[in-house]
Design an enzyme around this catalytic site. Structure first.
Site, mmCIF file in Angstrom:
data_model
loop_
_atom_site.group_PDB
_atom_site.id
_atom_site.type_symbol
_atom_site.label_atom_id
_atom_site.label_comp_id
_atom_site.label_asym_id
_atom_site.label_seq_id
_atom_site.Cartn_x
_atom_site.Cartn_y
_atom_site.Cartn_z
ATOM 1 N N LYS A 191 1.004 -1.242 0.093
ATOM 2 C CA LYS A 191 -0.492 0.474 -0.290
ATOM 3 C C LYS A 191 0.734 0.973 -0.039
ATOM 4 O O LYS A 191 1.679 1.195 0.002
ATOM 5 C CB LYS A 191 -0.590 0.134 1.296
ATOM 6 N N LYS A 244 -2.230 -1.407 -3.296
ATOM 7 C CA LYS A 244 -3.054 -0.798 -3.342
ATOM 8 C C LYS A 244 -2.710 1.204 -3.331
ATOM 9 O O LYS A 244 -1.478 0.640 -2.883
ATOM 10 C CB LYS A 244 -3.844 -0.756 -2.423
HETATM 11 C C1 PBG Z 1 -7.373 3.460 5.642
HETATM 12 C C2 PBG Z 1 -7.350 3.320 4.035
HETATM 13 C C3 PBG Z 1 -7.768 3.996 3.050
HETATM 14 C C4 PBG Z 1 -8.371 3.126 2.245
HETATM 15 C C5 PBG Z 1 -8.415 2.356 2.519
HETATM 16 N N1 PBG Z 1 -8.203 1.896 3.772
HETATM 17 C C6 PBG Z 1 -6.684 5.674 3.303
HETATM 18 C C7 PBG Z 1 -6.121 5.289 3.506
HETATM 19 O O1 PBG Z 1 -4.845 4.963 3.431
HETATM 20 O O2 PBG Z 1 -5.869 6.842 4.087
HETATM 21 C C8 PBG Z 1 -7.570 4.360 0.551
HETATM 22 C C9 PBG Z 1 -9.317 3.956 -0.332
HETATM 23 C C10 PBG Z 1 -9.690 4.608 -1.203
HETATM 24 O O3 PBG Z 1 -9.211 5.854 -1.637
HETATM 25 O O4 PBG Z 1 -10.450 4.370 -1.986
HETATM 26 N N2 PBG Z 1 -6.486 2.297 6.494
HETATM 27 ZN ZN ZN Z 2 -5.549 3.835 8.334
#
Ligand code: PBG
Ligand code: ZN
Length: 324
Positions: A191, A244
């Site tokens: 991520k 992601k």
């Molecule tokens: C939180 C989380 C996020 C997303 C999924 N879980 C945001 C972040 O890390 O700030 C993003 C999902 C999206 O943008 O559709 N940990």
């Molecule tokens: Zn988070």
């Protein structure tokens, strides 16, 4: 001499030569569940996506089931936030309620819960703070509590998204210790610290009040490190590996597909959704075609599972016989 254009002559021939096929069963549909009553609030930057309170969610879930979508991932927005995000492990917290409600009323839906703290903390970071940074050890302790509460509520799969080191190991251990061997972990293994999460943070009310997430989420420039992160999740017991965001990281999706024998998931994130919606609304692109081409590209890159806000719209395209 026969060239390659022969293979493109008619739709029937093109279908025979098509290498990648999207299917409704590829999709996981994200749902934002807010604590309270009478809430159905569209997210300004994500047209068509709403925050629901549980008393308003039946129409949405009925539609999801009617469209043949088999799987949802839940994000909770609690009424009360604190420094540690303790509502996330309250047995009557919003996500625990949501899991019980959906499993009782829609038993065929596979329910995955996001496991993180940013929606539950008053500072918006993904764990416990210590000297203005998220403390890994303290956050792991709370991750155990959160995942156990979700397991007791009946969740089918858990997906830790906070990018804490050793999260999968701790969660696997906590689940096994308590008899939840059957609950798989989908790791948000790779991520990136991405600006594409902007609209989600409005949707989930999880924008950090200071700083950013670059001390835990990955640097966008790194490709070798993605393999290390994924390998760590494999070693710790993940059942599915996720990349992601999806679109700026199609190379990473393919790297994981080629290097690991687990199912690969890709998260087609909020900013990717918002851009297509915005251009579509302006009439600058054919929104439906761009949506399908985008989802296909994620699958072609190597994703077996696609988490996407487009799931319902894409399902309608894939199954045109379903009445709207
Ligand atoms: C939180 C989380 C996020 C997303 C999924 N879980 C945001 C972040 O890390 O700030 C993003 C999902 C999206 O943008 O559709 N940990
Ligand atoms: Zn988070």
């Amino acid at each position: 001499m026969k060239g390659l254009r022969e293979n493109r002559k008619t739709e029937e021939i093109r279908t025979q030569f098509r290498e990648t096929h999207l299917s409704v069963s590829d999709f996981i549909y994200p749902l934002f569940i807010e604590e309270g009553n009478n809430i159905k609030k569209e997210i300004a930057s994500m047209p068509g996506i709403f925050r629901y309170s549980l008393d308003q969610i039946n129409d949405e879930l009925n539609e999801v089931v009617a469209l043949g979508i088999k799987s949802v991932i839940l994000f909770g927005i609690p009424l009360h936030k604190d420094a540690e995000g303790s509502e996330s492990w309250n047995e009557n917290g919003i996500i625990q309620q949501a899991i019980r409600y959906i499993k009782k009323n829609y038993p065929t839906l596979q329910v995955t819960a996001d496991v993180c703290f940013c929606e539950y903390t008053n500072h918006g970071h993904c764990g416990v703070l210590c000297n203005h940074d998220v403390d890994n050890e303290l956050t792991l302790k709370n991750l155990r509590k959160q995942v156990l509460a979700q397991a007791k509520a009946g969740v089918d799969m858990v997906a830790p998204s906070g990018m804490m080191d050793f999260a999968v190991r701790e969660i696997r251990d906590e689940l096994d210790k308590n008899g939840f061997h059957h609950i798989p972990i989908m790791g948000y293994s790779v991520k990136y610290a991405s600006a594409y999460y902007g609209p989600f943070r409005d949707a989930a009310d999880s924008t950090p009040t200071f700083g950013d997430r670059r001390t835990y989420q990955m640097d966008s420039a790194n490709r070798n490190e993605a393999i290390k992160e994924a390998q760590a999740d494999v070693d710790e017991g993940a059942a599915i590996l996720m990349v992601k965001p999806a679109l700026s990281y199609l190379d990473i999706i393919r790297d994981l597909k080629n290097n690991f024998n687990l199912p690969i998931a890709a998260y087609n994130v909020s900013g990717e959704y918002a851009m297509i919606k915005a251009a579509g609304k302006n009439g600058w692109i054919d929104e439906t075609k761009v949506m399908m081409e985008t989802l296909l590209s994620i699958k072609r890159a190597g994703a077996d599972i696609i988490i996407t806000y487009f799931a319902k719209e894409a399902a309608r395209v894939l199954t045109p016989s379903i009445p709207s």
